[in-house]
Write a protein that holds these residues in place. Structure first.
Motif, PDB file in Angstrom:
ATOM      1  N   SER A  52       0.687  -1.052  -0.077  1.00  0.00           N
ATOM      2  CA  SER A  52       0.024  -0.081  -0.008  1.00  0.00           C
ATOM      3  C   SER A  52       0.694   1.284  -0.089  1.00  0.00           C
ATOM      4  CB  SER A  52      -0.803   0.139   1.189  1.00  0.00           C
ATOM      5  OG  SER A  52      -1.705   1.190   1.146  1.00  0.00           O
ATOM      6  N   ILE A  53       1.977   1.082   0.846  1.00  0.00           N
ATOM      7  CA  ILE A  53       2.815   2.436   0.810  1.00  0.00           C
ATOM      8  C   ILE A  53       3.589   2.634  -0.404  1.00  0.00           C
ATOM      9  CG2 ILE A  53       4.921   3.393   1.824  1.00  0.00           C
ATOM     10  CD1 ILE A  53       4.287   1.826   4.557  1.00  0.00           C
ATOM     11  N   LEU A  54       4.048   1.584  -1.084  1.00  0.00           N
ATOM     12  CA  LEU A  54       4.521   1.573  -2.368  1.00  0.00           C
ATOM     13  C   LEU A  54       3.688   1.890  -3.436  1.00  0.00           C
ATOM     14  CD1 LEU A  54       6.675  -1.832  -2.296  1.00  0.00           C
ATOM     15  CD2 LEU A  54       7.535   0.554  -2.069  1.00  0.00           C
ATOM     16  N   ASN A  55       2.562   1.779  -3.505  1.00  0.00           N
ATOM     17  CA  ASN A  55       1.483   2.181  -4.354  1.00  0.00           C
ATOM     18  C   ASN A  55       1.076   3.659  -4.246  1.00  0.00           C
ATOM     19  OD1 ASN A  55      -1.446   2.450  -5.156  1.00  0.00           O
ATOM     20  ND2 ASN A  55      -0.732   0.757  -6.349  1.00  0.00           N
ATOM     21  N   ARG A  56       1.181   4.152  -3.012  1.00  0.00           N
ATOM     22  CA  ARG A  56       0.858   5.488  -2.986  1.00  0.00           C
ATOM     23  C   ARG A  56       2.152   6.415  -3.418  1.00  0.00           C
ATOM     24  NH1 ARG A  56      -2.601   6.106   2.749  1.00  0.00           N
ATOM     25  NH2 ARG A  56      -4.291   4.524   2.138  1.00  0.00           N
ATOM     26  N   GLY A  57       3.499   5.836  -2.845  1.00  0.00           N
ATOM     27  CA  GLY A  57       4.651   6.252  -3.272  1.00  0.00           C
ATOM     28  C   GLY A  57       4.865   6.459  -4.756  1.00  0.00           C
ATOM     29  N   LEU A  58       4.515   5.248  -5.466  1.00  0.00           N
ATOM     30  CA  LEU A  58       4.630   5.229  -6.944  1.00  0.00           C
ATOM     31  C   LEU A  58       3.689   6.295  -7.812  1.00  0.00           C
ATOM     32  CD1 LEU A  58       5.076   1.476  -7.477  1.00  0.00           C
ATOM     33  CD2 LEU A  58       6.780   3.167  -7.663  1.00  0.00           C
ATOM     34  N   ALA A  59       2.492   6.458  -6.966  1.00  0.00           N
ATOM     35  CA  ALA A  59       1.578   7.211  -7.659  1.00  0.00           C
ATOM     36  C   ALA A  59       2.061   8.755  -7.706  1.00  0.00           C
ATOM     37  CB  ALA A  59       0.109   7.314  -6.809  1.00  0.00           C
ATOM     38  N   PHE A  60       2.833   9.132  -6.622  1.00  0.00           N
ATOM     39  CA  PHE A  60       3.264  10.472  -6.530  1.00  0.00           C
ATOM     40  C   PHE A  60       4.796  10.379  -7.603  1.00  0.00           C
ATOM     41  CE2 PHE A  60       7.267  12.564  -5.078  1.00  0.00           C
ATOM     42  CZ  PHE A  60       6.833  13.784  -5.041  1.00  0.00           C
ATOM     43  N   ILE A  96      -9.547  -6.671 -20.431  1.00  0.00           N
ATOM     44  CA  ILE A  96      -8.947  -6.125 -21.224  1.00  0.00           C
ATOM     45  C   ILE A  96      -9.035  -4.638 -21.581  1.00  0.00           C
ATOM     46  CG2 ILE A  96      -9.125  -6.492 -24.025  1.00  0.00           C
ATOM     47  CD1 ILE A  96      -7.983  -9.097 -22.664  1.00  0.00           C
ATOM     48  N   ALA A  97      -7.840  -4.386 -21.822  1.00  0.00           N
ATOM     49  CA  ALA A  97      -7.910  -2.969 -22.021  1.00  0.00           C
ATOM     50  C   ALA A  97      -7.177  -2.488 -23.189  1.00  0.00           C
ATOM     51  CB  ALA A  97      -7.206  -1.930 -20.804  1.00  0.00           C
ATOM     52  N   ASN A  98      -7.396  -1.146 -23.790  1.00  0.00           N
ATOM     53  CA  ASN A  98      -6.645  -0.520 -24.757  1.00  0.00           C
ATOM     54  C   ASN A  98      -5.293  -0.156 -24.182  1.00  0.00           C
ATOM     55  OD1 ASN A  98      -8.146   1.498 -23.399  1.00  0.00           O
ATOM     56  ND2 ASN A  98      -7.507   3.069 -24.794  1.00  0.00           N
ATOM     57  N   ASN A  99      -4.426   0.091 -24.911  1.00  0.00           N
ATOM     58  CA  ASN A  99      -2.939   0.282 -24.699  1.00  0.00           C
ATOM     59  C   ASN A  99      -2.725   1.813 -24.934  1.00  0.00           C
ATOM     60  OD1 ASN A  99      -0.165   0.424 -23.859  1.00  0.00           O
ATOM     61  ND2 ASN A  99       0.064  -1.721 -24.595  1.00  0.00           N
ATOM     62  N   ILE A 100      -2.203   2.815 -23.831  1.00  0.00           N
ATOM     63  CA  ILE A 100      -2.045   4.133 -24.224  1.00  0.00           C
ATOM     64  C   ILE A 100      -0.834   4.655 -23.671  1.00  0.00           C
ATOM     65  CG2 ILE A 100      -4.518   4.867 -24.392  1.00  0.00           C
ATOM     66  CD1 ILE A 100      -4.499   5.993 -21.482  1.00  0.00           C
ATOM     67  N   SER A 101      -0.102   3.834 -22.699  1.00  0.00           N
ATOM     68  CA  SER A 101       1.175   4.343 -22.180  1.00  0.00           C
ATOM     69  C   SER A 101       1.849   3.372 -21.761  1.00  0.00           C
ATOM     70  CB  SER A 101       0.871   5.310 -20.993  1.00  0.00           C
ATOM     71  OG  SER A 101       0.446   4.732 -19.987  1.00  0.00           O
ATOM     72  N   ALA A 102       3.007   3.625 -21.212  1.00  0.00           N
ATOM     73  CA  ALA A 102       4.175   2.558 -20.382  1.00  0.00           C
ATOM     74  C   ALA A 102       3.668   2.261 -19.204  1.00  0.00           C
ATOM     75  CB  ALA A 102       5.486   3.266 -20.757  1.00  0.00           C
ATOM     76  N   LEU A 103       2.777   3.086 -18.511  1.00  0.00           N
ATOM     77  CA  LEU A 103       2.492   2.658 -17.144  1.00  0.00           C
ATOM     78  C   LEU A 103       0.955   2.411 -16.953  1.00  0.00           C
ATOM     79  CD1 LEU A 103       4.223   5.651 -15.518  1.00  0.00           C
ATOM     80  CD2 LEU A 103       4.875   3.384 -15.579  1.00  0.00           C
ATOM     81  N   ASP A 104       0.396   1.691 -18.167  1.00  0.00           N
ATOM     82  CA  ASP A 104      -1.075   1.224 -17.964  1.00  0.00           C
ATOM     83  C   ASP A 104      -1.258   0.185 -16.710  1.00  0.00           C
ATOM     84  OD1 ASP A 104      -1.725   3.109 -20.018  1.00  0.00           O
ATOM     85  OD2 ASP A 104      -1.932   1.709 -21.580  1.00  0.00           O
ATOM     86  N   ASP A 105       0.029  -0.535 -16.672  1.00  0.00           N
ATOM     87  CA  ASP A 105      -0.107  -1.688 -15.821  1.00  0.00           C
ATOM     88  C   ASP A 105      -0.414  -1.363 -14.590  1.00  0.00           C
ATOM     89  OD1 ASP A 105       0.465  -3.145 -17.950  1.00  0.00           O
ATOM     90  OD2 ASP A 105       2.751  -3.047 -17.469  1.00  0.00           O
ATOM     91  N   PHE A 106       0.297  -0.083 -14.140  1.00  0.00           N
ATOM     92  CA  PHE A 106       0.154   0.438 -12.732  1.00  0.00           C
ATOM     93  C   PHE A 106      -1.573   0.989 -12.585  1.00  0.00           C
ATOM     94  CE2 PHE A 106       0.055   4.393 -10.118  1.00  0.00           C
ATOM     95  CZ  PHE A 106       0.609   3.779  -8.859  1.00  0.00           C
ATOM     96  N   VAL A 107      -1.706   1.661 -13.390  1.00  0.00           N
ATOM     97  CA  VAL A 107      -3.193   2.210 -13.593  1.00  0.00           C
ATOM     98  C   VAL A 107      -4.328   1.093 -13.303  1.00  0.00           C
ATOM     99  CG1 VAL A 107      -4.957   3.478 -14.799  1.00  0.00           C
ATOM    100  CG2 VAL A 107      -2.657   4.183 -14.843  1.00  0.00           C
ATOM    101  N   LEU A 108      -4.158   0.107 -14.092  1.00  0.00           N
ATOM    102  CA  LEU A 108      -4.930  -1.024 -13.828  1.00  0.00           C
ATOM    103  C   LEU A 108      -4.817  -1.880 -12.356  1.00  0.00           C
ATOM    104  CD1 LEU A 108      -4.530  -2.418 -17.580  1.00  0.00           C
ATOM    105  CD2 LEU A 108      -6.776  -1.332 -16.722  1.00  0.00           C
ATOM    106  N   ALA A 109      -3.785  -1.929 -12.132  1.00  0.00           N
ATOM    107  CA  ALA A 109      -3.704  -2.470 -10.787  1.00  0.00           C
ATOM    108  C   ALA A 109      -4.392  -1.641  -9.939  1.00  0.00           C
ATOM    109  CB  ALA A 109      -2.336  -2.499 -10.652  1.00  0.00           C
ATOM    110  N   ASN A 142       4.293  -5.971  -7.434  1.00  0.00           N
ATOM    111  CA  ASN A 142       2.884  -6.275  -7.315  1.00  0.00           C
ATOM    112  C   ASN A 142       2.106  -4.726  -7.222  1.00  0.00           C
ATOM    113  OD1 ASN A 142       0.383  -6.204  -5.360  1.00  0.00           O
ATOM    114  ND2 ASN A 142       0.622  -8.334  -6.405  1.00  0.00           N
ATOM    115  N   ALA A 143       3.116  -3.885  -6.571  1.00  0.00           N
ATOM    116  CA  ALA A 143       2.620  -2.540  -6.537  1.00  0.00           C
ATOM    117  C   ALA A 143       2.552  -1.796  -8.091  1.00  0.00           C
ATOM    118  CB  ALA A 143       3.429  -1.616  -5.873  1.00  0.00           C
ATOM    119  N   LEU A 144       3.432  -2.026  -8.814  1.00  0.00           N
ATOM    120  CA  LEU A 144       3.455  -1.761 -10.359  1.00  0.00           C
ATOM    121  C   LEU A 144       2.466  -2.395 -11.163  1.00  0.00           C
ATOM    122  CD1 LEU A 144       7.280  -1.449 -10.737  1.00  0.00           C
ATOM    123  CD2 LEU A 144       5.657   0.475 -10.846  1.00  0.00           C
ATOM    124  N   GLY A 145       1.975  -3.270 -10.581  1.00  0.00           N
ATOM    125  CA  GLY A 145       0.968  -4.196 -11.577  1.00  0.00           C
ATOM    126  C   GLY A 145       1.460  -5.270 -12.357  1.00  0.00           C
TER     127      GLY A 145
END
Length: 396
Positions: free
Chosen positions: A60-68, A91-104, A123-126
């Protein structure tokens, strides 16, 4: 389905024009400070993930830190359907290098990856490390993961990012063979008007895209869940989901694949290099020398394997830079090709002028008795001997 050119799916430039470009230049000092600060935070997060044991609170800490660190804000569209847990595959469309993090963050998913990051950070990066050596191995591992975990799998069948302005890349079918129930997700993103930098551009790398995430003050991702789709026929399901996502984005589907995008990016980079002018004569000269050397190596391979198309040989030589390795790749079946037809003019005339000679049965038996490795070694040895005699080389 209209005829949309592949270049329309990509951003040629990352930067805006007009007053927006001026505002980006004014913002640049602030952006550079943000990059430095976020890199420092990223280093600390890496250390935490390496030192501390993997647990939910750390994730949870890593997820919030990565969001910043990435400046990412995730929002769910007001018109979105609810996340349906019956669908283990999203299944999602692909728009960036960080879509994995957003979907996670939005859907509690992981995406198959080859990363060797610490488990908590991965895991925090998805991301979830899986065997991606082949499609069949990956599908098998995904099914095993779903059977032993409550976390869902996110896949993006375009397999490469586009601008999602004109059309989607054609979805690959294999992600839809895992399960017959799919929940489509639509991803959209925007940055503030005064730093309207595109998420990606032609031939950009993942790490440059990530650096621009750190440069921008923030990036707002909007996630929209669509109604789940069910069909046991993967070929039908993939087209249904593809059209559903395209309709939601108000764009079209296309016949362009990730391979078409890769080829277009290669041509684009080559044309850019060729159009730089006389100031890069030294670069051009070195490229010409390299090209001559590559053609020489290709001829050597052709002498050993005359039925292999020239372009196939060149393509592998660009990777290996070694004649023997390329010959081995072709003989081992790593490089696939359609054999060129053998020349008929000289061979046919010679066959008419010479009487047919029967091949001794012992010769056929001895040839077939050789193992694959022995035949390959024999072929290479004969080709080398032929090459040495042809060019009058000694002591080789």
């Amino acid at each position: 389905m209209s005829q949309i050119e592949i270049k329309e799916l990509l951003n040629e430039s990352r930067f805006p024009s007009g007053w927006k470009l001026v505002s980006v230049l004014i913002y640049t000092p602030v952006g550079l400070l943000l990059v430095i600060l976020r890199l420092i935070v990223c280093l600390h997060l890496w250390l935490l993930a390496t030192i501390l044991p993997d647990c939910q609170s750390l994730r949870s800490i890593l997820n919030r830190g990565l969001a910043f660190v990435f400046g990412i804000i995730v929002k769910v569209n007001q018109d979105s359907e609810k996340r349906d847990e019956q669908a283990r595959i999203v299944i999602a469309n692909n728009i960036s290098a960080l879509d994995d993090f957003v979907l996670a963050t939005a859907a509690n998913t992981v995406t198959p990856s080859l990363s060797n990051l610490p488990d908590s950070l991965s895991n925090a990066l998805g991301l979830q490390k899986m065997d991606m050596s082949s499609k069949d191995n990956l599908v098998t591992e995904i099914k095993q993961f779903l059977a032993n975990s409550k976390i869902n799998i996110a896949l993006q069948p375009e397999f490469s990012a586009t601008n999602s302005h004109k059309a989607l890349l054609k979805f690959n079918t294999w992600p839809f063979t895992i399960e017959s129930t799919i929940q489509p997700i639509v991803l959209q993103a925007k940055r503030p008007e005064f730093v309207d930098i595109q998420l990606t551009s032609i031939a950009s790398t993942w790490w440059t895209d990530v650096m621009w995430f750190m440069f921008a003050p923030y990036t707002i991702f909007t996630v929209k869940f669509l109604k789940i789709k069910r069909n046991t026929d993967a070929d039908v399901l993939v087209r249904d989901v593809e059209k559903e996502i395209a309709d939601s984005l108000k764009i079209e589907t296309s016949q362009h694949t990730v391979s078409d995008k890769t080829e277009y990016e290669k041509r684009y980079v080559i044309e850019k290099l060729q159009n730089r002018g006389p100031q890069n004569q030294s670069v051009s000269s070195s490229q010409i020398v390299a090209s001559i050397e590559m053609q020489r190596m290709a001829r050597q391979v052709s002498e050993v394997l005359p039925l292999v198309p020239h372009n196939v040989i060149l393509r592998d030589l660009l990777k290996t830079r070694n004649v023997d390795v390329t010959i081995t790749n072709i003989l081992d079946g790593i490089v696939t090709y359609t054999p060129e037809p053998a020349p008929t003019t000289a061979s046919s005339s010679s066959s008419r002028s010479k009487p047919l000679v029967s091949t001794p049965m012992t010769s056929i038996t001895s040839t077939t008795a050789l193992t694959f490795q022995e035949r390959k070694a024999k072929m290479i040895a004969e080709a080398r001997e032929k090459y040495i005699k042809k060019h009058g080389l000694k002591d080789c």
